[in-house]
Design an enzyme around this catalytic site. Structure first.
Site, PDB file in Angstrom:
ATOM      1  N   SER A 120       0.737  -0.878   0.025  1.00 27.80           N
ATOM      2  CA  SER A 120       0.067   0.345  -0.192  1.00 27.80           C
ATOM      3  C   SER A 120       0.982   1.325  -0.393  1.00 27.80           C
ATOM      4  O   SER A 120       1.697   1.560  -1.072  1.00 27.80           O
ATOM      5  CB  SER A 120      -0.694  -0.289   0.995  1.00 27.80           C
ATOM      6  OG  SER A 120      -2.182   0.407   1.350  1.00 27.80           O
ATOM      7  N   ASP A 243      -9.224  -6.934  -3.440  1.00 29.52           N
ATOM      8  CA  ASP A 243      -9.049  -5.821  -2.979  1.00 29.52           C
ATOM      9  C   ASP A 243     -10.706  -4.782  -2.179  1.00 29.52           C
ATOM     10  O   ASP A 243     -10.670  -4.573  -3.950  1.00 29.52           O
ATOM     11  CB  ASP A 243      -7.542  -4.565  -2.888  1.00 29.52           C
ATOM     12  CG  ASP A 243      -7.342  -3.974  -1.812  1.00 29.52           C
ATOM     13  OD1 ASP A 243      -7.826  -3.838  -1.333  1.00 29.52           O
ATOM     14  OD2 ASP A 243      -5.734  -4.156  -2.789  1.00 29.52           O
ATOM     15  N   HIS A 271      -6.976  -6.592   0.507  1.00 33.62           N
ATOM     16  CA  HIS A 271      -5.740  -6.098   0.691  1.00 33.62           C
ATOM     17  C   HIS A 271      -4.651  -6.339   1.067  1.00 33.62           C
ATOM     18  O   HIS A 271      -3.696  -6.005   0.788  1.00 33.62           O
ATOM     19  CB  HIS A 271      -5.568  -4.483   0.967  1.00 33.62           C
ATOM     20  CG  HIS A 271      -5.072  -3.093   1.226  1.00 33.62           C
ATOM     21  ND1 HIS A 271      -4.485  -3.137  -0.069  1.00 33.62           N
ATOM     22  CD2 HIS A 271      -4.468  -2.493   1.685  1.00 33.62           C
ATOM     23  CE1 HIS A 271      -4.039  -1.966  -0.549  1.00 33.62           C
ATOM     24  NE2 HIS A 271      -3.240  -1.534   1.184  1.00 33.62           N
TER      25      HIS A 271
END
Length: 293
Positions: A120, A243, A271
């Protein structure tokens, strides 16, 4: 120094230790496993409320520490690392500070080159590192990476940004529910993460850093095709098909524009690939670094 043992993979796990490392005026809380004589992997965590290197990566670095020197710092502005006051405003400015500090950390540790694994926000920082100092980076794994342009903010990402409007245990658990494809099999692990993260969420320095990072007024930092085309490193782009924080389109974008990138998509995965499918994730990382993927 503190130590824990969290690895539960099929192979032997290494001891995870934590210590503080000074880098100029800043301090990193560094979590590590393995021996510095081995190839080094720097694990870069994401930006959720109360996130730390340990809550993102503990099992992975324990399992891979038998083969690599694994380091997973709390990013500057997270956990028990330094929280600048005043905080840089906007994710772009804060990530530049984090990137410079990480290069300083590598110098202090005496590491001339490391492989990068970024989740991320950590993926965005990995891209900054490889663009700014390619000679210091080996191979790169981007997992659900941020930084792709022209993508709408998902409800999960908006919840993450606006978390401090309702910074409760229930709100954090609901946010983490959106991080994974199916909460039930992970319920015990998620409860542990919620408890650990809430101890940070309530701290004023953590709140200040979160507010600075998610100040949406400054321009955001996106990675455009012309600069991605300059990356000569081998890159593995990993994404959960389901996700709900950052869409699969982000990783498709990076895999399209980075010349030596390959994309691996995991079904029934959100995620947090490293928490939802840890053995598959470890297989991908080790195989990629070994040149078998």
């Amino acid at each position: 120094m503190t130590e824990r043992s969290e690895g539960t993979g099929k192979h032997s796990s290494a001891r995870v230790t934590s210590r503080d490392v000074k880098v100029g005026d800043l301090t990193f809380r560094l979590h590590e496993a393995g021996t510095p004589a081995d190839e080094a992997i720097l694990f870069l965590h994401g930006s959720g409320p109360g996130a730390t290197g340990l809550s993102n990566w503990e099992r992975i670095i324990a399992d891979l520490g038998s083969s690599f020197y694994c380091i997973a710092p709390d990013m500057i502005g997270f956990g028990d690392s330094s929280h600048p006051d005043p905080a840089p405003q906007g994710m772009a400015a804060f990530n530049e500070v984090r990137t410079a500090a990480l290069f300083g950390l590598l110098d202090v540790l005496g590491l001339a080159k490391v492989h990068l694994v970024g989740n991320s926000m950590g993926g965005s920082i990995a891209l900054l590192m490889v663009l700014q100092a390619p000679e210091k980076v080996g191979k790169v794994v981007l997992m659900g990476s941020g930084g792709a342009p022209d993508l709408p903010a998902s409800p999960g990402l908006r919840h993450l940004r606006e978390f401090y409007a309702d910074p409760t245990h229930e709100s954090l658990r609901e946010l983490l529910r959106q991080f994974v494809y199916d909460l039930e099999p992970l319920s015990g692990r998620i409860d542990q993460v919620v408890a650990e993260r809430m101890s940070y969420v309530v701290r004023e320095d953590v709140r200040r850093s979160h507010a600075g990072s998610f100040n949406m007024a400054p321009a955001r930092r996106f990675f455009h095709p012309d600069e991605l085309a300059t990356i000569e490193h081998d890159v593995l782009v990993v994404h959960g098909r389901d996700d709900r924080i950052i869409p699969l389109a982000a990783s498709t974008y990076f895999a399209t524009h980075i010349p030596s990138a390959n994309l691996y998509v995991l079904g029934q995965c959100g995620h947090w690939t490293q928490i939802e499918h840890p053995e598959k994730f470890e297989y991908l990382v080790t195989g990629f670094i070994a040149g078998e993927l």
